[in-house]
Write a protein that holds these residues in place. Structure first.
Motif, PDB file in Angstrom:
ATOM      1  N   ILE A 390       0.849  -1.194   0.000  1.00 13.81           N
ATOM      2  CA  ILE A 390       0.000   0.000   0.000  1.00 13.81           C
ATOM      3  C   ILE A 390       0.885   1.244   0.000  1.00 13.81           C
ATOM      4  N   HIS A 391       0.440   2.270  -0.711  1.00 15.44           N
ATOM      5  CA  HIS A 391       1.107   3.563  -0.618  1.00 15.44           C
ATOM      6  C   HIS A 391       0.392   4.333   0.492  1.00 15.44           C
ATOM      7  N   PHE A 392       1.067   4.369   1.634  1.00 11.33           N
ATOM      8  CA  PHE A 392       0.471   4.922   2.850  1.00 11.33           C
ATOM      9  C   PHE A 392       0.962   6.368   2.971  1.00 11.33           C
ATOM     10  N   ASN A 393       0.188   7.274   2.372  1.00  6.86           N
ATOM     11  CA  ASN A 393       0.649   8.658   2.288  1.00  6.86           C
ATOM     12  C   ASN A 393      -0.070   9.529   3.309  1.00  6.86           C
ATOM     13  N   VAL A 394       0.635  10.560   3.754  1.00  9.85           N
ATOM     14  CA  VAL A 394       0.083  11.401   4.818  1.00  9.85           C
ATOM     15  C   VAL A 394       0.096  12.855   4.340  1.00  9.85           C
ATOM     16  N   ARG A 395      -1.081  13.473   4.351  1.00 13.90           N
ATOM     17  CA  ARG A 395      -1.208  14.855   3.871  1.00 13.90           C
ATOM     18  C   ARG A 395      -1.346  15.823   5.040  1.00 13.90           C
ATOM     19  N   SER A 396      -1.086  17.078   4.761  1.00 11.76           N
ATOM     20  CA  SER A 396      -1.195  18.119   5.798  1.00 11.76           C
ATOM     21  C   SER A 396      -2.649  18.260   6.241  1.00 11.76           C
ATOM     22  N   PRO A 397      -2.874  18.815   7.446  1.00 10.97           N
ATOM     23  CA  PRO A 397      -4.253  19.056   7.883  1.00 10.97           C
ATOM     24  C   PRO A 397      -4.986  19.947   6.887  1.00 10.97           C
ATOM     25  N   PHE A 406       4.850  19.685   5.527  1.00  6.68           N
ATOM     26  CA  PHE A 406       5.719  18.591   5.085  1.00  6.68           C
ATOM     27  C   PHE A 406       7.129  18.781   5.646  1.00  6.68           C
ATOM     28  N   ASP A 407       7.677  19.993   5.479  1.00  5.86           N
ATOM     29  CA  ASP A 407       9.050  20.243   5.935  1.00  5.86           C
ATOM     30  C   ASP A 407       9.187  19.987   7.436  1.00  5.86           C
ATOM     31  N   ALA A 408       8.159  20.361   8.179  1.00  2.00           N
ATOM     32  CA  ALA A 408       8.241  20.223   9.633  1.00  2.00           C
ATOM     33  C   ALA A 408       8.035  18.778  10.087  1.00  2.00           C
ATOM     34  N   ASN A 409       7.305  17.984   9.311  1.00  2.00           N
ATOM     35  CA  ASN A 409       6.877  16.672   9.827  1.00  2.00           C
ATOM     36  C   ASN A 409       7.367  15.464   9.045  1.00  2.00           C
ATOM     37  N   ASN A 410       7.931  15.676   7.878  1.00  3.37           N
ATOM     38  CA  ASN A 410       8.288  14.549   7.009  1.00  3.37           C
ATOM     39  C   ASN A 410       9.102  13.480   7.745  1.00  3.37           C
ATOM     40  N   ARG A 415       9.508   8.120  10.200  1.00  2.00           N
ATOM     41  CA  ARG A 415       9.983   7.236  11.287  1.00  2.00           C
ATOM     42  C   ARG A 415       8.836   6.446  11.883  1.00  2.00           C
ATOM     43  N   MET A 416       7.762   7.144  12.144  1.00  2.00           N
ATOM     44  CA  MET A 416       6.646   6.465  12.801  1.00  2.00           C
ATOM     45  C   MET A 416       6.080   5.365  11.891  1.00  2.00           C
ATOM     46  N   VAL A 417       5.830   5.712  10.636  1.00  2.00           N
ATOM     47  CA  VAL A 417       5.243   4.718   9.730  1.00  2.00           C
ATOM     48  C   VAL A 417       6.203   3.546   9.553  1.00  2.00           C
ATOM     49  N   HIS A 418       7.474   3.842   9.362  1.00  2.00           N
ATOM     50  CA  HIS A 418       8.441   2.756   9.143  1.00  2.00           C
ATOM     51  C   HIS A 418       8.595   1.877  10.387  1.00  2.00           C
TER      52      HIS A 418
END
Ligand code: MLT
Ligand code: ZN
Length: 482
Positions: A390-397, A406-410, A415-418
């Protein structure tokens, strides 16, 4: 690694050897090839080399090795992990002019093609010869065979035919010292020890440059049936897939999960797309079944299976394409998810796999945990459910600018997902490779045995470290991941 910039002498020699069509150091010519598809990494290179045959590739590599200059092979430049983006004074080596289909043998069921052949061109050539090359993916109109082999690409038909590795029968490649490995082969069985072909496949150009390949073909498709189904939620998807396989067998070759949020993005950003179903559903699946010609009642079999799925509460509604144009339109809803996501604003992307039967639970629990840890973040998880990928992608609020978020949280989201994937016994790269973007995370997670073996192989075949440096193989001297 002490790599050098090419000397003026080397550049002159290359310009002479390759001619004006094969050599440029002009910034304008180089520009389109220095940024990855996602626009994450901006690279640089001393020159762009576009050889037309393997002897030219061999000379390039031999001369680069003599000066210890980096060589970065590039195909369609659609890597999701910046695997073909050069850095520093590298020689960027485009295989795009090596695009001959050397032959298609119906008897052997093999296509022999050069590395720069574009995937959809191979599809058409195989079809014209009454055969089929079964690997397909969204970037098929630009991805090249060399790049697909070097990344062991997956795509939407892996369920039935496996990834690129499963389709490569033989390879021709230029090794890091400039020798040509003559591994093009029509052999189905060849047990002569270490398999260089399989080492080069998925090596992301770090062990040599694939210049041509012999690829397995399949029987031409007689009837292709594409269906779009609406389900209450993603939990229904796996039981549905297994039920279809029970009824239809391995004709089911594509089963792609599309959450409602992904469909909405596609409908919003991609022209000429429309929702095939009248009502809204929690989740969708795109299903493709392919039958050889002469299969009796193929369509009726799919219709009956979907009817049964509705009676069993797995499916809420379904639409079956009644012609090729409709089938293409259904696939466009799936294949444009990445493009729609990109147009919507940068997201933190992952390409993960876990055991297939664990995926629904993983998606639910990882989504809950990530959305709790990163307030307002929106997960969009789509793709190759049948492969456990699955492509488990995370978008900004919603309402927040994508780039600063993105810059602040990438890094933290990665790390968390991995970590969640690793705890579930999964992989942080199912089909996109490691490239540059996953290198630090790979080094953090891979474990010493895997890393030592990887480094030993790299050292043995490319002791000068000139082949696509900074990709796939974390160096022991790299700083620890942040
Ligand atoms: C896909 O499945 O659409 C591709 O792997 C691209 C992506 O992950 O964005
Ligand atoms: Zn994918």
């Amino acid at each position: 690694m002490n790599l050098n910039e090419p000397s003026p002498d080397l550049l002159r020699k290359l310009a002479e050897r390759l001619g004006p069509k094969g050599f440029t150091a002009d910034a304008v010519d180089l520009d389109p090839w220095l940024t990855d598809w996602r626009g994450r990494v901006r690279g640089s290179a001393a020159a762009l080399l576009s050889p037309v045959n393997r002897d030219e590739v061999a000379d390039i590599v031999r001369w680069a090795a003599a000066e210890r200059v980096a060589v970065v092979p590039q195909g369609g430049n659609t890597s999701m992990v910046a695997g073909a983006t050069p850095a520093g004074g590298a020689l960027l080596l485009s295989l795009r002019r090596m695009n001959a289909i050397r032959g298609i043998s119906h008897q052997e069921n093999i296509a022999t093609v050069e590395a720069g052949v574009i995937l959809s061109d191979l599809h058409r050539a195989a079809e014209a010869a009454g055969r089929r090359f079964p690997l397909s993916l969204a970037a098929k109109d630009s991805a090249t065979i060399g790049g697909l082999i070097s990344t062991n690409a997956g795509g939407t038909q892996v369920l039935r035919f496996g990834p690129m590795r499963a389709l490569v029968l033989g390879l021709e490649a230029v090794l890091p010292d400039g020798q040509i490995f003559e591994g093009l082969s029509a052999l189905r069985k060849d047990n002569r020890g270490y398999d260089l072909r399989q080492l080069l496949a998925g090596a992301e150009g770090t062990l040599g440059i694939v210049t041509a390949a012999s690829l397995r073909l399949e029987a031409a498709v007689g009837e292709r049936i594409v269906a779009w189904v609406g389900m209450a939620d993603a939990d229904k998807a796996l039981p549905l897939l297994r039920m279809l396989e029970d009824r239809i067998g391995d004709a089911i070759e594509g089963f792609e999960l599309v959450p409602s949020v992904a469909l909405e993005l596609v409908l919003r950003h991609i022209e000429r797309t429309r929702d095939p179903l009248a009502g809204k559903h929690g989740c969708y699946a795109l299903i493709e079944a392919a039958f050889p010609s002469g299969t009796p009642a193929a369509r009726e079999a799919i219709e009956a299976a979907l009817m049964e799925a509705m009676e069993r509460g797995l499916v809420e509604d379904a639409s079956i394409a009644s012609n090729e144009a409709q089938a293409v339109a259904l696939w466009a809803l799936r294949e444009n998810i990445s493009e729609a996501e990109r147009l919507d604003g940068i997201s933190v992307k992952h390409d993960i796999s876990v055991p297939v039967s664990d995926m629904p639970r993983f998606m639910e629990s990882a989504t809950r945990q990530v959305e709790a840890a990163f307030a307002g973040a929106r997960v969009i998880a789509f793709g190759h459910l049948g492969d456990g990928n699955i492509h488990f992608n995370v978008r900004s609020p919603a309402g927040q600018a994508a780039q600063p978020w993105f810059d602040a949280n990438n890094a933290a989201v990665n790390r968390m997902v991995h970590d969640l994937v690793t705890a579930a016994g999964g992989s942080i790269s199912a089909e996109h490779g490691i490239g540059q973007l996953k290198l630090a995370e790979f080094a953090r997670i891979a474990g010493p045995a895997r890393l030592d073996a990887l480094r030993a192989i790299k050292q043995a075949l490319d002791p000068l470290g000139i082949m696509n440096p900074g990709k796939l193989v974390p160096l022991a001297s790299d700083p620890p991941a942040p």
